[in-house]
Every structure is written in C-alpha cells, then in structure tokens.
Design an enzyme around this catalytic site. Structure first.
Site, PDB file in Angstrom:
ATOM      1  N   GLY A 260       0.755  -1.245   0.000  1.00  0.00           N
ATOM      2  CA  GLY A 260       0.000   0.000   0.000  1.00  0.00           C
ATOM      3  C   GLY A 260       0.781   1.288   0.000  1.00  0.00           C
ATOM      4  CD  GLU A 298       0.644  -9.038   1.918  1.00  0.00           C
ATOM      5  OE1 GLU A 298      -0.280  -8.256   1.595  1.00  0.00           O
ATOM      6  OE2 GLU A 298       0.444 -10.090   2.532  1.00  0.00           O
ATOM      7  N   PRO A 299       4.631  -5.017  -0.734  1.00  0.00           N
ATOM      8  CG  PRO A 299       6.833  -4.264  -1.022  1.00  0.00           C
ATOM      9  CD  PRO A 299       6.008  -5.262  -0.258  1.00  0.00           C
ATOM     10  NE  ARG A 337      -3.101   3.221 -11.250  1.00  0.00           N
ATOM     11  CZ  ARG A 337      -2.903   4.473 -10.918  1.00  0.00           C
ATOM     12  NH1 ARG A 337      -2.414   5.325 -11.782  1.00  0.00           N
ATOM     13  NH2 ARG A 337      -3.187   4.884  -9.720  1.00  0.00           N
ATOM     14  CE1 TYR A 341      -8.896   1.842  -8.760  1.00  0.00           C
ATOM     15  CE2 TYR A 341      -7.091   1.882 -10.339  1.00  0.00           C
ATOM     16  CZ  TYR A 341      -7.921   1.182  -9.484  1.00  0.00           C
ATOM     17  OH  TYR A 341      -7.747  -0.172  -9.352  1.00  0.00           O
ATOM     18  CB  CYS A 367     -16.953   2.888 -28.576  1.00  0.00           C
ATOM     19  SG  CYS A 367     -16.256   2.486 -30.160  1.00  0.00           S
ATOM     20  CD  GLU A 368     -16.966   2.431 -22.073  1.00  0.00           C
ATOM     21  OE1 GLU A 368     -17.380   3.300 -21.280  1.00  0.00           O
ATOM     22  OE2 GLU A 368     -17.285   1.241 -22.026  1.00  0.00           O
ATOM     23  CE1 TYR A 396      -2.538  -3.412  -8.362  1.00  0.00           C
ATOM     24  CE2 TYR A 396      -1.157  -1.540  -7.781  1.00  0.00           C
ATOM     25  CZ  TYR A 396      -1.712  -2.758  -7.467  1.00  0.00           C
ATOM     26  OH  TYR A 396      -1.446  -3.332  -6.244  1.00  0.00           O
TER      27      TYR A 396
HETATM   28  C1  LIG Z   1      -3.149  -5.062  -3.631  1.00  0.00           C
HETATM   29  C2  LIG Z   1      -2.547  -5.670  -2.442  1.00  0.00           C
HETATM   30  C3  LIG Z   1      -1.207  -5.409  -2.115  1.00  0.00           C
HETATM   31  C4  LIG Z   1      -0.333  -4.463  -2.889  1.00  0.00           C
HETATM   32  O1  LIG Z   1      -0.748  -3.133  -2.784  1.00  0.00           O
HETATM   33  P1  LIG Z   1       0.172  -1.966  -3.374  1.00  0.00           P
HETATM   34  O2  LIG Z   1      -0.616  -0.736  -3.141  1.00  0.00           O
HETATM   35  O3  LIG Z   1       0.366  -2.240  -4.821  1.00  0.00           O
HETATM   36  O4  LIG Z   1       1.454  -1.974  -2.615  1.00  0.00           O
HETATM   37  C5  LIG Z   1      -0.668  -6.062  -1.022  1.00  0.00           C
HETATM   38  N1  LIG Z   1      -1.415  -6.922  -0.274  1.00  0.00           N
HETATM   39  C6  LIG Z   1      -2.703  -7.188  -0.553  1.00  0.00           C
HETATM   40  C7  LIG Z   1      -3.457  -8.131   0.297  1.00  0.00           C
HETATM   41  C8  LIG Z   1      -3.320  -6.567  -1.635  1.00  0.00           C
HETATM   42  O5  LIG Z   1      -4.604  -6.812  -1.901  1.00  0.00           O
END
Ligand SMILES: *Cc1c(COP(=O)(O)O)cnc(C)c1O
Length: 438
Positions: A260, A298-299, A337, A341, A367-368, A396
């Site tokens: 995140g 988990e980046p 994106r 978003y 076509c959007e 993404y």
């Molecule tokens: C999407 C996701 C991530 C990665 O998020 P980033 O914003 O890309 O770092 C990590 N863990 C889980 C469970 C996710 O769903």
C-alpha cells in the site's frame, strides 16, 4: 544506537537512482530508458508498448530489504501490480517472496521461479477449493485467511492431504487511510479481513485444530497511501493482538504489514523513494518494538510503478470547437487507471517539438467517453506519428489491461543496461479468437 540512525544508514547503502528511469539528456533531447532509445524500441516492437527498467525495479526492492535488515523479514512482492513472468523472475532472483491473490498468480510464480514457492503468501477474500488445494500442494509459506468459513475450509483441505496448513488471519484494523475509495480497505465497512476484535477468539479455536498452524497476523489497509502514520497505527493494533495471543499460549512467528505504500505520480523533486521507505519502515518497526517476529511486507505499486511507461503513438489530432483531442493508439483497455480511478499520469513526448504549451485531451480509440489518459493537459505541439510516453505505468497497467473492443494487448519489454528484452509478445487477433466456439 538509535533506531532511526540504523534505518538511515541501511537505506543510504541502497542504490541511488532517480525516481524514474525515463529521462532526456537535455530539453530538446529525446527521452530514453537508461541507455536505450524509446524511439528504437517503438520501431522494433511497435506500439502501444510497455517498457520497464530492471535496475529501477531491483533498486526499489532493495530499499525495502535494506530498511528491514535489522529484523528477520521477507518482502513479498504483490504479484497483482505487475504479474509478467520476466518481472517475477527478476524479483525472485533478488530474494523476493510473493503475495498472490489467485490460483492463476500462484501458477505464474511457479512458472517464473519454482523455488520461490516457499516464499508465497496467499491473500484474497474468495479462495476456491481448487486454489487452496494447489497452494497446499505447492507448500506455500502461509495463507492469509479472510473469514472463519475460509479457515474451516482450509483445515478440511489440509486434513485431506494430512499436511498442516500455516495461516495468518488477515485482520481488519479499522484504520482510516487517505486514498481513493476504491483502493481503501482497512475500515470495518470494507469487505476485507476479519474484525480484529474477533481475531483472538478465532486464533484460540484454530489452535485446537490438528491441521492448522497459526503462523502470523496480516493486515492490508489499502493502496496508494502516501503517509506512514496509518501503517504504524494498523501494525500497532496487530502487535497488541500478537501480545494477547502470546499470553494465550499461541506464539506467532510473523507479522505481515501488507502493501500500500504510495508513489508520487507528479514526481515532485521532494519525493525521495529511499526516504519514503525509511519513514515507512520506521513507523512499522516502532509499532512492533520488542516483538520477536519475522516482518512480511507486500509492496506492489512502490516497486514497479515508476519503473514502467506505456509508449503510444499519436494517430490523429482532432479539433471540436475549442477542444483539441489527441487520439493515441493506446486506450483504456491498455491502461485503465485514468478511467477507473481518475488517476493522473504524466505524459511526455519522446521527442518534444518546440512551441507553446496548449491544453489538449489525450484519448484512446475505444468507444467510451471514459477512454482518456489526460484532460485539459498542457502539452507542447503534437503531430500524428509522434511518440508519447505515459509515465509511472508499471503498476496496475498491463496487469489491469483487457481485450475490450477486441484490442490485442501490448507487448512488454524489459530494459537491462544497454539491452532490451521482449518479455511478452504483442497479442494477435488469433490469440483473442482462440477460445471461442462457433
Ligand atoms: C493489492 C494488495 C497489495 C499491494 O498493494 P500496493 O498498493 O500495490 O502496494 C498487497 N497486499 C494485498 C493483500 C493486496 O490486496
């Protein structure tokens, strides 16, 4: 030694790179990816084309690994950000683990780096029986379990194989993180995770199961979060749970702080990736103080976003009244994106033409009305045939692409030093039609 000093020292030894690998030698010089000409890549491989810089990806992974060097850790790259095999292999070779959210992503990791199976954590709110079975067979590191029903199913499937399953509960810490509502996940109102107030009871019940091994606690509060505080707050709540469970006789071996961490899509000069990671790691570490656990991260975005660009050619320049539309050969199916978003991506001509900046809409052929990359963006003069680079598209981008409008998806190229390797060929119409039956 003070912890902040240690963090500063370990990040100082990380490779120093500009936050983007795409640069021009001067104001009129063409944009390159390191030593490689983007014009040359477009000529060789066609457009639209995703281009990634291997050194940037490796450097970003190193930032996390070095910032955590003082504690046992595993950086599990979030495969969903960019799941191309060539990128997974690059990261695995540098010791990365992987966070997966589907059986398909597990197959990708196994194909790219079979020896990394033991470094995989499996997240996601809707794992199927088949997906659980395959992950048990691959003997992944841990399941990040998102509901009591899932935990029950995991125990049943593990019992069938007579092999214990390691799990972490993904808890919902009820922490607010400022980001786009679609990518915020850490509040009780979101579908993700288990209410942290229920977690202690569930661990105690699971500890009695012969087929479940409580491994850790995981949390993931959302994506594109730009400040460290919400991460610290979430991990502090997790740490409290870990201490409570230790009192219950359930010692956990890991805390997974999720992904995140956000990037600066405007790449302001003050944005320093190394400083960001150091600040983030310090906030997580402060919350874990005194706990003897392995830290998992988990980046996704932070590792690959700025390493990638989408190259696209201008097809037409169209004037409707006061508005000027620049129609490109890339579209929302290639990079969704902006449409999904309202995300901002910097867009630069690969070879800028001299002249005044003027506002244009940069749009694709789909076509959007939502098929745009930029609206009222001040750009230098553009002509059909010009090459544009849509920056910070490494995360993404290709991973969220589709075949909408029966458009074959772009090719992908990985640049390493002076060489460029095709890591995914362009799709053909035959690829698209292959699964269909008449
Ligand atoms: C999407 C996701 C991530 C990665 O998020 P980033 O914003 O890309 O770092 C990590 N863990 C889980 C469970 C996710 O769903």
């Amino acid at each position: 030694m003070a912890k902040s000093t240690r963090t500063a020292r370990s990040t100082a030894s990380a490779p120093q790179l500009p936050s983007r690998p795409f640069a021009a030698a001067g104001p009129a010089a063409p944009l390159t990816c390191g030593q490689v000409s983007l014009d040359g890549l477009a000529a060789d491989f066609g457009t639209p084309l995703y281009v990634y810089d291997a050194a940037q990806i490796s450097a970003r992974l190193s930032l996390f690994q070095l910032a955590l060097a003082h504690r046992p850790h595993l950086v599990c790259y979030a495969v969903k950000a960019s799941s191309t095999l060539g990128i997974l292999r690059l990261l695995a070779a540098q010791g990365a683990g992987f966070d997966i959210v589907s059986g398909g992503e597990l197959e990708r990791v196994l194909a790219a780096a079979p020896s990394a199976a033991g470094r995989v954590v499996f997240s996601g709110a809707g794992k199927s029986v088949q997906e659980i079975d395959r992950a048990l067979e691959a003997n992944i590191l841990a399941f990040n379990v998102e509901s009591e029903d899932e935990l029950e199913l995991l125990a049943a499937r593990a019992a069938r194989r007579r092999r214990k399953a390691r799990f972490s509960l993904r808890v919902n810490p009820d922490v607010f993180a400022e980001t786009h509502p679609y990518i915020s996940t850490g509040l009780r109102e979101h579908k993700f995770g288990i209410d942290i107030r229920q977690a202690r009871r569930i661990y105690n019940q699971a500890a009695a199961s012969k087929w479940l091994t409580p491994h850790g606690v995981s949390v993931h509060i959302g994506s594109q979060i730009r400040t460290a505080e919400p991460f610290g707050a979430a991990v502090a709540r997790v740490a409290r749970l870990v201490r409570d469970l230790a009192k219950d006789g359930i010692p956990l071996t890991s805390v997974d702080a999720g992904g995140g961490l956000g990037i600066d899509y405007h790449a302001s000069p003050s944005f320093d990736p190394a400083a960001k990671v150091a600040e983030y790691a310090a906030a997580v570490e402060a919350a874990l103080k005194g706990l003897d656990v392995t830290l998992l991260l988990e980046p996704g975005r932070f590792i690959v976003a700025q390493a990638g660009a989408l190259l696209t050619r201008v097809l037409y320049i169209k004037r409707n009244g006061k508005k000027t539309f620049v129609v490109t050969d890339a579209a929302m199916n290639d990079l969704i994106r902006p449409a999904l978003y309202q995300a901002f991506h910097e867009i630069v001509p690969v070879t800028p033409r001299p002249g005044k900046l003027a506002p244009v809409d940069i749009v694709g052929p789909v076509c959007e009305s939502g098929d745009f990359f930029a609206r009222d963006r001040k750009m230098p003069p553009l002509e059909p045939g010009d090459l544009l680079a849509i920056l910070d598209a490494g995360a993404y981008g290709m991973a969220q692409s589709s075949n909408y409008n029966t458009r074959p998806r772009p090719a992908e190229v990985l640049v390493e030093g002076a060489t460029a390797q095709l890591i995914r060929r362009r799709e053909t119409i035959a690829d698209l039609l292959a699964p269909e039956l008449l």
